[in-house]
Design a protein around this motif. Structure first.
Motif, PDB file in Angstrom:
ATOM      1  N   ARG A  80      38.988  40.124  35.857  1.00  0.00           N
ATOM      2  CA  ARG A  80      37.973  39.134  36.220  1.00  0.00           C
ATOM      3  C   ARG A  80      37.861  38.991  37.732  1.00  0.00           C
ATOM      4  O   ARG A  80      36.771  38.785  38.259  1.00  0.00           O
ATOM      5  CB  ARG A  80      38.307  37.791  35.564  1.00  0.00           C
ATOM      6  CG  ARG A  80      38.136  37.814  34.048  1.00  0.00           C
ATOM      7  CD  ARG A  80      38.553  36.524  33.399  1.00  0.00           C
ATOM      8  NE  ARG A  80      38.302  36.572  31.961  1.00  0.00           N
ATOM      9  CZ  ARG A  80      38.567  35.572  31.129  1.00  0.00           C
ATOM     10  NH1 ARG A  80      39.098  34.454  31.593  1.00  0.00           N
ATOM     11  NH2 ARG A  80      38.309  35.689  29.837  1.00  0.00           N
ATOM     12  N   ARG A  81      38.995  39.107  38.430  1.00  0.00           N
ATOM     13  CA  ARG A  81      38.932  39.055  39.896  1.00  0.00           C
ATOM     14  C   ARG A  81      38.157  40.250  40.442  1.00  0.00           C
ATOM     15  O   ARG A  81      37.380  40.110  41.384  1.00  0.00           O
ATOM     16  CB  ARG A  81      40.350  39.010  40.481  1.00  0.00           C
ATOM     17  CG  ARG A  81      41.055  37.687  40.272  1.00  0.00           C
ATOM     18  CD  ARG A  81      42.320  37.584  41.094  1.00  0.00           C
ATOM     19  NE  ARG A  81      43.363  38.474  40.608  1.00  0.00           N
ATOM     20  CZ  ARG A  81      44.208  38.177  39.611  1.00  0.00           C
ATOM     21  NH1 ARG A  81      44.109  37.007  38.987  1.00  0.00           N
ATOM     22  NH2 ARG A  81      45.149  39.023  39.240  1.00  0.00           N
ATOM     23  N   ARG A  98      36.970  32.413  34.515  1.00  0.00           N
ATOM     24  CA  ARG A  98      37.510  32.152  35.857  1.00  0.00           C
ATOM     25  C   ARG A  98      38.298  33.363  36.330  1.00  0.00           C
ATOM     26  O   ARG A  98      39.079  33.935  35.590  1.00  0.00           O
ATOM     27  CB  ARG A  98      38.399  30.910  35.854  1.00  0.00           C
ATOM     28  CG  ARG A  98      37.641  29.610  35.701  1.00  0.00           C
ATOM     29  CD  ARG A  98      38.527  28.391  35.955  1.00  0.00           C
ATOM     30  NE  ARG A  98      39.670  28.345  35.065  1.00  0.00           N
ATOM     31  CZ  ARG A  98      40.932  28.559  35.451  1.00  0.00           C
ATOM     32  NH1 ARG A  98      41.199  28.855  36.718  1.00  0.00           N
ATOM     33  NH2 ARG A  98      41.922  28.495  34.575  1.00  0.00           N
ATOM     34  N   ALA A  99      38.122  33.722  37.607  1.00  0.00           N
ATOM     35  CA  ALA A  99      38.746  34.923  38.159  1.00  0.00           C
ATOM     36  C   ALA A  99      40.267  34.833  38.198  1.00  0.00           C
ATOM     37  O   ALA A  99      40.955  35.852  38.084  1.00  0.00           O
ATOM     38  CB  ALA A  99      38.212  35.186  39.573  1.00  0.00           C
ATOM     39  N   SER A 100      40.814  33.636  38.361  1.00  0.00           N
ATOM     40  CA  SER A 100      42.266  33.490  38.492  1.00  0.00           C
ATOM     41  C   SER A 100      43.013  33.817  37.204  1.00  0.00           C
ATOM     42  O   SER A 100      44.242  33.920  37.201  1.00  0.00           O
ATOM     43  CB  SER A 100      42.620  32.064  38.936  1.00  0.00           C
ATOM     44  OG  SER A 100      42.231  31.127  37.964  1.00  0.00           O
ATOM     45  N   GLU A 101      42.284  34.018  36.104  1.00  0.00           N
ATOM     46  CA  GLU A 101      42.943  34.249  34.821  1.00  0.00           C
ATOM     47  C   GLU A 101      43.298  35.711  34.556  1.00  0.00           C
ATOM     48  O   GLU A 101      44.093  35.995  33.667  1.00  0.00           O
ATOM     49  CB  GLU A 101      42.067  33.725  33.682  1.00  0.00           C
ATOM     50  CG  GLU A 101      41.922  32.204  33.699  1.00  0.00           C
ATOM     51  CD  GLU A 101      41.236  31.668  32.461  1.00  0.00           C
ATOM     52  OE1 GLU A 101      40.239  32.286  32.038  1.00  0.00           O
ATOM     53  OE2 GLU A 101      41.695  30.654  31.931  1.00  0.00           O
ATOM     54  N   SER A 102      42.706  36.642  35.295  1.00  0.00           N
ATOM     55  CA  SER A 102      43.064  38.048  35.083  1.00  0.00           C
ATOM     56  C   SER A 102      42.601  38.910  36.251  1.00  0.00           C
ATOM     57  O   SER A 102      41.654  38.561  36.961  1.00  0.00           O
ATOM     58  CB  SER A 102      42.435  38.578  33.784  1.00  0.00           C
ATOM     59  OG  SER A 102      41.049  38.820  33.958  1.00  0.00           O
ATOM     60  N   ALA A 103      43.285  40.053  36.423  1.00  0.00           N
ATOM     61  CA  ALA A 103      42.920  40.984  37.493  1.00  0.00           C
ATOM     62  C   ALA A 103      41.533  41.568  37.261  1.00  0.00           C
ATOM     63  O   ALA A 103      40.776  41.783  38.204  1.00  0.00           O
ATOM     64  CB  ALA A 103      43.963  42.092  37.576  1.00  0.00           C
ATOM     65  N   SER A 160      39.866  27.133  40.612  1.00  0.00           N
ATOM     66  CA  SER A 160      41.273  27.224  40.238  1.00  0.00           C
ATOM     67  C   SER A 160      41.532  26.319  39.038  1.00  0.00           C
ATOM     68  O   SER A 160      40.710  25.453  38.703  1.00  0.00           O
ATOM     69  CB  SER A 160      42.160  26.779  41.406  1.00  0.00           C
ATOM     70  OG  SER A 160      41.970  25.381  41.651  1.00  0.00           O
ATOM     71  N   MET A 169      34.491  39.686  39.850  1.00  0.00           N
ATOM     72  CA  MET A 169      33.939  38.724  40.805  1.00  0.00           C
ATOM     73  C   MET A 169      33.665  39.399  42.147  1.00  0.00           C
ATOM     74  O   MET A 169      32.630  39.160  42.775  1.00  0.00           O
ATOM     75  CB  MET A 169      34.895  37.553  40.993  1.00  0.00           C
ATOM     76  CG  MET A 169      34.402  36.504  41.984  1.00  0.00           C
ATOM     77  SD  MET A 169      35.596  35.162  42.274  1.00  0.00           S
ATOM     78  CE  MET A 169      36.913  36.058  43.117  1.00  0.00           C
ATOM     79  N   ARG A 170      34.599  40.256  42.580  1.00  0.00           N
ATOM     80  CA  ARG A 170      34.404  40.930  43.865  1.00  0.00           C
ATOM     81  C   ARG A 170      33.210  41.876  43.819  1.00  0.00           C
ATOM     82  O   ARG A 170      32.491  42.030  44.806  1.00  0.00           O
ATOM     83  CB  ARG A 170      35.679  41.686  44.254  1.00  0.00           C
ATOM     84  CG  ARG A 170      36.823  40.799  44.706  1.00  0.00           C
ATOM     85  CD  ARG A 170      37.921  41.607  45.369  1.00  0.00           C
ATOM     86  NE  ARG A 170      38.663  42.397  44.407  1.00  0.00           N
ATOM     87  CZ  ARG A 170      39.758  41.991  43.779  1.00  0.00           C
ATOM     88  NH1 ARG A 170      40.239  40.766  44.018  1.00  0.00           N
ATOM     89  NH2 ARG A 170      40.393  42.775  42.934  1.00  0.00           N
ATOM     90  N   ARG A 226      35.072  31.011  40.524  1.00  0.00           N
ATOM     91  CA  ARG A 226      35.897  30.833  41.724  1.00  0.00           C
ATOM     92  C   ARG A 226      36.781  29.582  41.648  1.00  0.00           C
ATOM     93  O   ARG A 226      37.507  29.288  42.593  1.00  0.00           O
ATOM     94  CB  ARG A 226      35.001  30.764  42.968  1.00  0.00           C
ATOM     95  CG  ARG A 226      34.255  32.060  43.254  1.00  0.00           C
ATOM     96  CD  ARG A 226      33.625  32.045  44.632  1.00  0.00           C
ATOM     97  NE  ARG A 226      32.994  33.322  44.928  1.00  0.00           N
ATOM     98  CZ  ARG A 226      31.682  33.538  44.921  1.00  0.00           C
ATOM     99  NH1 ARG A 226      30.852  32.538  44.649  1.00  0.00           N
ATOM    100  NH2 ARG A 226      31.191  34.727  45.193  1.00  0.00           N
TER     101      ARG A 226
END
Length: 203
Positions: free
Chosen positions: A162-163, A155-160, A184, A166-167, A182
């Motif tokens: 991963r975000r 999940r992207a919210s777990e680390s920069a 939460s 995702m982008r 995506r």
């Protein structure tokens, strides 16, 4: 459904049940679920040999349930790290989550792959030294055990990092699919409660 363990007090369970009441109210949108299912099906079409990798944590339980919804034929793989003497590093509650899920999903295609640890684990002699050694080799247990394309519960919210991934890549890359990237944490817990899925007591 929280899996019990001896260290959970009655007060712990009461707090969990109070929070879970809200999880059951806050449904994950049909669009978010559909997006995840579409990603799984599309990736499996492009990669017929793909497997669903699980750890029995909260995210992977959501992931494996989504995979059974999308296509029950997708193999589910749990890579268990063990010592040379056969001791499993995963905790008893981890296996309790596994057993509960398999009882409620008897038709899923499940496989367990043990991999012997080559590095000391937390609490073992040499662990701290290995962590700070810049030349130490770190074992990729999943990569060692599974060569096929992987569907995972990142999940992207777990680390920069991963975000950023995702982008750049979206839900899927060339060799991996992250259908809940995506989502939460609130959506994960809501989905677990709505579908009465087992939750590791570590949470």
């Amino acid at each position: 459904m929280l899996i019990g363990m001896p260290t959970l007090s009655a007060a712990d369970v009461d707090v969990w049940e109070d929070r879970e009441r809200y999880d059951r109210i806050m449904h994950v949108s049909a669009q978010r679920v559909r997006e995840s299912l579409d990603a799984i099906r599309s990736f499996h079409t492009d990669h017929p040999d793909a497997v669903c990798s699980v750890s029995c944590g909260k995210d992977s339980v959501v992931l494996v349930h989504l995979c059974t919804m999308a296509d029950p034929s997708i193999p589910i793989v749990f890579v268990a790290t063990i010592r040379k003497d056969g001791y499993a590093y995963d905790s008893k509650p981890t296996f309790a989550v596994r057993d509960k899920f398999l009882r409620t999903h008897p038709n899923c295609e499940y496989d367990e792959i043990p991999v012997v640890a080559t590095n000391p684990k937390r609490g073992e002699v040499g662990y701290e030294e290995h962590c700070v050694d810049p030349h130490a080799e770190h074992q990729d247990v999943l990569g060692q055990a599974v060569k096929a394309p992987v569907i995972n519960g990142v999940r992207a919210s777990e680390s920069a990092a991963r975000r950023m991934s995702m982008r750049v890549h979206g839900i899927s890359t060339e060799r991996s699919c992250r259908p809940i990237i995506r989502w939460s944490a609130s959506q994960v817990f809501s989905f677990l409660a709505e579908h009465n899925l087992p939750v590791h007591p570590a949470y």
